[in-house]
Structures are given as C-alpha cells and as structure tokens.
Design a protein around this motif. Structure first.
Motif, PDB file in Angstrom:
ATOM      1  N   VAL A 172       0.352 -49.434   4.094  1.00  0.00           N
ATOM      2  CA  VAL A 172       1.807 -49.132   4.475  1.00  0.00           C
ATOM      3  C   VAL A 172       2.567 -48.519   3.216  1.00  0.00           C
ATOM      4  N   ASP A 173       3.365 -47.558   3.436  1.00  0.00           N
ATOM      5  CA  ASP A 173       4.223 -47.144   2.379  1.00  0.00           C
ATOM      6  C   ASP A 173       5.814 -47.156   2.841  1.00  0.00           C
ATOM      7  N   ASP A 227       9.939 -59.665   3.898  1.00  0.00           N
ATOM      8  CA  ASP A 227       8.683 -60.026   3.351  1.00  0.00           C
ATOM      9  C   ASP A 227       7.722 -58.847   3.299  1.00  0.00           C
ATOM     10  N   THR A 228       7.705 -58.179   4.306  1.00  0.00           N
ATOM     11  CA  THR A 228       6.807 -56.796   4.683  1.00  0.00           C
ATOM     12  C   THR A 228       7.126 -56.141   3.257  1.00  0.00           C
ATOM     13  N   ILE A 229       8.365 -55.507   2.903  1.00  0.00           N
ATOM     14  CA  ILE A 229       8.795 -54.739   1.967  1.00  0.00           C
ATOM     15  C   ILE A 229       8.303 -55.182   0.742  1.00  0.00           C
ATOM     16  N   HIS A 230       8.522 -56.566   0.391  1.00  0.00           N
ATOM     17  CA  HIS A 230       8.019 -57.257  -1.057  1.00  0.00           C
ATOM     18  C   HIS A 230       6.688 -57.068  -1.046  1.00  0.00           C
ATOM     19  N   ASN A 231       5.656 -57.001   0.091  1.00  0.00           N
ATOM     20  CA  ASN A 231       4.396 -57.110  -0.058  1.00  0.00           C
ATOM     21  C   ASN A 231       3.717 -56.036   0.757  1.00  0.00           C
ATOM     22  N   LEU A 232       4.089 -54.826   0.351  1.00  0.00           N
ATOM     23  CA  LEU A 232       3.633 -53.519   1.172  1.00  0.00           C
ATOM     24  C   LEU A 232       2.037 -53.350   1.258  1.00  0.00           C
ATOM     25  N   ASN A 233       1.626 -53.812   0.154  1.00  0.00           N
ATOM     26  CA  ASN A 233       0.024 -53.550  -0.034  1.00  0.00           C
ATOM     27  C   ASN A 233      -0.751 -54.738   0.991  1.00  0.00           C
ATOM     28  N   ASP A 234       0.015 -55.702   1.125  1.00  0.00           N
ATOM     29  CA  ASP A 234      -0.673 -56.738   1.854  1.00  0.00           C
ATOM     30  C   ASP A 234      -0.065 -56.796   3.392  1.00  0.00           C
ATOM     31  N   SER A 235       0.754 -55.797   3.672  1.00  0.00           N
ATOM     32  CA  SER A 235       1.379 -55.813   5.170  1.00  0.00           C
ATOM     33  C   SER A 235       0.771 -55.276   6.262  1.00  0.00           C
ATOM     34  N   LYS A 236      -0.301 -54.606   6.059  1.00  0.00           N
ATOM     35  CA  LYS A 236      -0.945 -53.621   7.023  1.00  0.00           C
ATOM     36  C   LYS A 236      -1.235 -54.343   8.267  1.00  0.00           C
ATOM     37  N   ALA A 237      -1.828 -55.343   8.267  1.00  0.00           N
ATOM     38  CA  ALA A 237      -2.186 -56.138   9.724  1.00  0.00           C
ATOM     39  C   ALA A 237      -0.941 -56.425  10.502  1.00  0.00           C
ATOM     40  N   ASN A 238       0.010 -56.900   9.918  1.00  0.00           N
ATOM     41  CA  ASN A 238       1.474 -57.321  10.457  1.00  0.00           C
ATOM     42  C   ASN A 238       2.045 -55.921  10.993  1.00  0.00           C
ATOM     43  N   VAL A 239       2.189 -55.020  10.262  1.00  0.00           N
ATOM     44  CA  VAL A 239       2.942 -53.797  10.759  1.00  0.00           C
ATOM     45  C   VAL A 239       1.688 -53.283  11.935  1.00  0.00           C
ATOM     46  N   LEU A 240       0.706 -53.085  11.789  1.00  0.00           N
ATOM     47  CA  LEU A 240       0.027 -52.748  12.951  1.00  0.00           C
ATOM     48  C   LEU A 240       0.098 -53.364  14.100  1.00  0.00           C
ATOM     49  N   ALA A 241       0.229 -54.888  14.056  1.00  0.00           N
ATOM     50  CA  ALA A 241       0.537 -55.511  15.252  1.00  0.00           C
ATOM     51  C   ALA A 241       1.843 -55.467  15.828  1.00  0.00           C
ATOM     52  N   PHE A 242       2.781 -55.176  15.054  1.00  0.00           N
ATOM     53  CA  PHE A 242       4.308 -54.939  15.447  1.00  0.00           C
ATOM     54  C   PHE A 242       4.463 -53.679  16.298  1.00  0.00           C
ATOM     55  N   CYS A 243       3.829 -52.577  15.624  1.00  0.00           N
ATOM     56  CA  CYS A 243       3.762 -51.383  16.173  1.00  0.00           C
ATOM     57  C   CYS A 243       2.973 -51.340  17.443  1.00  0.00           C
ATOM     58  N   LYS A 244       1.819 -51.939  17.750  1.00  0.00           N
ATOM     59  CA  LYS A 244       1.361 -52.099  18.782  1.00  0.00           C
ATOM     60  C   LYS A 244       1.977 -52.495  19.940  1.00  0.00           C
ATOM     61  N   ALA A 245       2.652 -53.714  19.667  1.00  0.00           N
ATOM     62  CA  ALA A 245       3.569 -54.595  20.790  1.00  0.00           C
ATOM     63  C   ALA A 245       4.809 -53.692  20.909  1.00  0.00           C
ATOM     64  N   ASP A 290      22.763 -53.378  -0.470  1.00  0.00           N
ATOM     65  CA  ASP A 290      21.773 -54.013   0.087  1.00  0.00           C
ATOM     66  C   ASP A 290      20.354 -53.499  -0.553  1.00  0.00           C
ATOM     67  N   ILE A 291      20.384 -53.922  -1.917  1.00  0.00           N
ATOM     68  CA  ILE A 291      19.250 -53.411  -2.530  1.00  0.00           C
ATOM     69  C   ILE A 291      18.032 -54.403  -2.822  1.00  0.00           C
ATOM     70  N   ILE A 292      17.078 -54.032  -2.733  1.00  0.00           N
ATOM     71  CA  ILE A 292      15.836 -54.735  -3.180  1.00  0.00           C
ATOM     72  C   ILE A 292      15.285 -53.881  -4.369  1.00  0.00           C
ATOM     73  N   ASP A 293      15.213 -54.611  -5.456  1.00  0.00           N
ATOM     74  CA  ASP A 293      15.153 -54.072  -6.818  1.00  0.00           C
ATOM     75  C   ASP A 293      13.522 -53.699  -6.828  1.00  0.00           C
ATOM     76  N   GLY A 294      13.523 -52.389  -7.111  1.00  0.00           N
ATOM     77  CA  GLY A 294      12.018 -51.643  -7.340  1.00  0.00           C
ATOM     78  C   GLY A 294      11.720 -51.087  -6.055  1.00  0.00           C
ATOM     79  N   TYR A 295      12.464 -51.279  -4.991  1.00  0.00           N
ATOM     80  CA  TYR A 295      12.041 -50.570  -3.686  1.00  0.00           C
ATOM     81  C   TYR A 295      13.218 -49.657  -3.231  1.00  0.00           C
TER      82      TYR A 295
END
Length: 256
Positions: A168-169, A222-240, A53-58
């Motif tokens: 997000v890292d 999608d979050t993993i592929h776009n970590l640098n642009d995922s902050k808002a979505n990750v924060l919203a997920f965690c808040k919920a 289950d490999i995401i190349d580069g991640y």
C-alpha cells in the motif's frame, strides 16, 4: 499586468505544525517570491497541510500559486529546488486569467469551498483571488469525477490483491479517500481530513447497510503510520466496500 498587495504572512499557518514543516514552507514561499517577483500574485496552502492536519513524514505540503504568466524557466528552477527537500511539496499553478474565469480543477474548488466555509487553507502570500465556490459546485464535480475515481481504486485494489510484492502506498490511500468523499458528498456530508472522512463514512455505511467488521474496525491513522504492514486490512476494507456498496451506497443520490 495584474497587481495585488503581495505581502507574505507566515503567521497565518497553524502554529501547531511541526517546525520542519513551517521552516520548509517559509523557504519555498520565499524562493517563489525571489524567482517570480512581480509575477507572483498569490500562494494558498491546501490539502491536509492547509488544515494543520499533518502526519509528520507522511503529509505533503500542497500549495496553490497564482501567476501573471507561466514562466517555465523559473518554474523549472523551483521544481529542482523543492526536490532537494525531504518533505514532498506539490504545487498547482494558475494564471490570473484562469482564476478570474473560474477555470479550476476539482481539487481547487474544494480548497476554495473549505477556505470560505471553514476558514482554513490560509493565503500565505498576496490575496485570495478565487471566486466563492458553492457546495452545489462540489457535488457536481464529484458526480463527474466519481466514475474515474471508482475505476482507479478498483484497478489499484486488483493490482494490490494480485501482486504479492506490492505494498500500500500514499497514492492508494489518497484515491481511496477521494472515493469515500465522493460518496459522502452525494449524501450531503462534507468533511475533510483522513480521520473525519473514514469516521463519517463508517457511520453512513452502518446507517445504510449495517455494521460490517472490515469497515467498522478499519483505522486509517494506524494504516498511514504503518503502510508497509497494512496490506491485509486495506484489502479487506476495499473488498467489503465494493461488495456491499454496488448498486447501493456509491450510486445513491447521483441522479438528484
């Protein structure tokens, strides 16, 4: 000295791996064989890389190594060698006495359970020397680690929320995934792989608490592929997650 039939079989790897991952694993295991020689008893590949289950580069390459003795000089040489690679390699070392006496951390227990039940996490070198792990063992481990994981994710979430410069890292995503796996296991749902963990968690969440947009619409791949642009979505997920699970989903079945 403990001895096994120390053969090396790269064909056990999922051949759908990106070629550079296969080449890397081949280089690293061969380097181990040269450095450790007769002291090397077993090499098992685990984590997402053990399931193909490999995401190349991640995705990291996770190796679990069993040795007759802990040779810090050669382990140091190997550490320096893998630092030169452009793919992260994480190695967990065990001495044979630790393996035979089941002195294993929780990640290794999950590795062995997956290996036995789902025929993943192949042994690339030597033999599988670990004893079978039951699902009850996995749940008991999760019960012990859940408070630590929960507090760690909350702390990371708070830091991410408070610091505008913080992104997000990979470690954040990893710990969040571990937390969700703990919750799933206490509801008797065992899964592995980022996509499966988040998909099954969404189903469980909706079953217990109803549909919440920030949970249901979250896309981990999608979050993993776009970590640098995922902050808002990750924060919203965690808040919920924290708002809707306090005293409910996280703690369910913990006393069973």
């Amino acid at each position: 000295m403990f001895k096994v039939d120390c053969t090396y079989d790269l064909t056990k790897l999922n051949q759908n791996y990106p070629k550079r991952y296969i080449d890397l694993i081949n280089r690293v295991v061969n380097k181990m064989a040269i450095l450790f020689n007769d002291e090397l008893l077993s090499v098992i590949i685990g984590g997402p890389s053990g399931k193909g289950d490999i995401i190349d580069g991640y995705t990291e390459v996770e190796l679990y190594v069993v040795l007759n003795r802990y040779d810090v000089k050669n382990i140091s040489k190997l550490s320096k060698y893998i630092l030169l690679e452009d793919i992260d390699v994480v190695i967990t070392y065990y001495l044979i006495d630790e393996v035979l006496n089941n002195m294993l951390d929780s990640k290794t227990k999950v590795l062995i359970y997956e290996k036995d039940k789902y025929k993943v996490n192949p042994t690339l070198y030597g033999n599988n020397l670990f004893n079978i792990v039951s699902y009850k063992d996995i749940k008991e481990n999760d019960k012990r680690v859940l408070p630590t994981v929960l507090h760690d994710v909350r702390c990371r979430y708070t830091n991410l929320y408070s610091n505008k410069e913080l992104c997000v890292d990979r470690s954040f995503i990893y710990q969040l995934t571990v937390l969700l796996k703990c919750i799933l296991n206490y509801n008797d749902i065992f899964v592995y792989g980022y996509n499966e963990v988040f998909s099954k968690f969404k189903l469980l969440f909706e079953l217990k608490l109803g549909k919440v947009e920030d949970i249901s619409n979250f896309d981990i791949i999608d979050t993993i592929h776009n970590l640098n642009d995922s902050k808002a979505n990750v924060l919203a997920f965690c808040k919920a997650l924290f708002e809707y699970t306090e005293g409910n989903l996280i703690y369910i079945n913990l006393n069973n």
